[in-house]
Design a protein around this motif. Structure first.
Motif, PDB file in Angstrom:
ATOM      1  N   MET A   1      47.944 -80.747  52.407  1.00  0.00           N
ATOM      2  CA  MET A   1      46.988 -80.357  51.653  1.00  0.00           C
ATOM      3  C   MET A   1      47.544 -78.892  51.114  1.00  0.00           C
TER       4      MET A   1
ATOM      5  N   THR B   1      48.429 -77.884  47.138  1.00  0.00           N
ATOM      6  CA  THR B   1      47.779 -77.025  46.376  1.00  0.00           C
ATOM      7  C   THR B   1      48.531 -75.987  45.752  1.00  0.00           C
TER       8      THR B   1
ATOM      9  N   GLY C   1      38.001 -71.330  45.547  1.00  0.00           N
ATOM     10  CA  GLY C   1      37.815 -72.403  46.330  1.00  0.00           C
ATOM     11  C   GLY C   1      39.042 -72.795  47.147  1.00  0.00           C
ATOM     12  N   LEU C   2      40.234 -73.070  46.425  1.00  0.00           N
ATOM     13  CA  LEU C   2      41.518 -73.468  47.066  1.00  0.00           C
ATOM     14  C   LEU C   2      41.865 -72.347  47.703  1.00  0.00           C
TER      15      LEU C   2
ATOM     16  N   LEU D   1      40.028 -72.810  50.980  1.00  0.00           N
ATOM     17  CA  LEU D   1      40.450 -73.927  51.597  1.00  0.00           C
ATOM     18  C   LEU D   1      41.822 -73.717  52.352  1.00  0.00           C
TER      19      LEU D   1
ATOM     20  N   ILE E   1      36.427 -73.369  54.562  1.00  0.00           N
ATOM     21  CA  ILE E   1      36.526 -74.632  54.020  1.00  0.00           C
ATOM     22  C   ILE E   1      35.767 -75.320  53.403  1.00  0.00           C
ATOM     23  N   VAL E   2      34.397 -75.301  53.788  1.00  0.00           N
ATOM     24  CA  VAL E   2      33.357 -75.727  53.185  1.00  0.00           C
ATOM     25  C   VAL E   2      32.930 -75.002  51.801  1.00  0.00           C
TER      26      VAL E   2
ATOM     27  N   VAL F   1      35.250 -75.963  49.408  1.00  0.00           N
ATOM     28  CA  VAL F   1      34.988 -77.425  49.039  1.00  0.00           C
ATOM     29  C   VAL F   1      34.050 -77.287  47.991  1.00  0.00           C
TER      30      VAL F   1
ATOM     31  N   VAL G   1      35.200 -75.901  44.674  1.00  0.00           N
ATOM     32  CA  VAL G   1      35.943 -76.916  43.887  1.00  0.00           C
ATOM     33  C   VAL G   1      35.151 -77.992  43.191  1.00  0.00           C
ATOM     34  N   ILE G   2      34.160 -78.692  44.044  1.00  0.00           N
ATOM     35  CA  ILE G   2      33.270 -79.672  43.633  1.00  0.00           C
ATOM     36  C   ILE G   2      32.453 -79.130  42.439  1.00  0.00           C
TER      37      ILE G   2
END
Length: 156
Positions: free
Chosen positions: A70, A74, A91-92, A95, A131-132, A135, A138-139
């Protein structure tokens, strides 16, 4: 958002995560729980050998390999993200910081140190929050932002 700033965000996540885990490990024993708001929020020291909800317990190598893949993907694809997609870039970086924070634990001990305990959800840590949140960023970007169409770019 320049890559240096995003790298800094990832490093800040790792530092805060590792510091918080060190505080818990220094002042508590595994399984120990300290109520902050009784029956609502506790600091509970848990050694988690799996992922969220304890799935894939004791798959240390698997989690380390996935995290490094990952991270590599990235870094490789980051340059292809349009500059105005700041939320996706943020976001990345969250993450990446979260993944590194948990990988450090897995490499050192085979476990991830978790400690935020809201009693209605599995115990988690700072890296998990990053992380959440990452994500989610990103979503949100993928769902609500429009990407440039290759055909539109070629006709200009």
């Amino acid at each position: 958002m320049p890559i240096l700033l995003l790298g800094t965000i990832a490093v800040v996540v790792v530092v805060i995560d590792q510091w918080a885990k060190q505080v818990v490990q220094t002042h508590m024993l595994p399984g120990m729980s300290l109520p902050v708001l009784d029956n609502i929020f506790h600091i509970t020291y848990v050694l988690n050998p799996g992922a969220a909800f304890g799935i894939l317990e004791n798959q240390r190598i698997f989690f380390i390999v996935i995290a490094f893949l990952m991270l590599a993907l990235t870094v490789y694809f980051f340059k292809h993200i349009p500059e105005n997609f700041r939320l996706m870039r943020l976001g990345l970086s969250l993450l990446v910081g979260g993944a590194i924070g948990n990988v450090i634990d897995r490499v050192q001990t085979g476990y991830v140190v978790d400690f935020f305990d809201f009693r209605i959800w599995p115990v988690f840590n700072v890296a998990d929050v990053a992380i959440v949140t990452g994500v989610g960023c990103v979503i949100y970007t993928l769902v609500f932002m429009s990407f440039p169409n290759e055909n539109q770019e070629n006709t200009r």
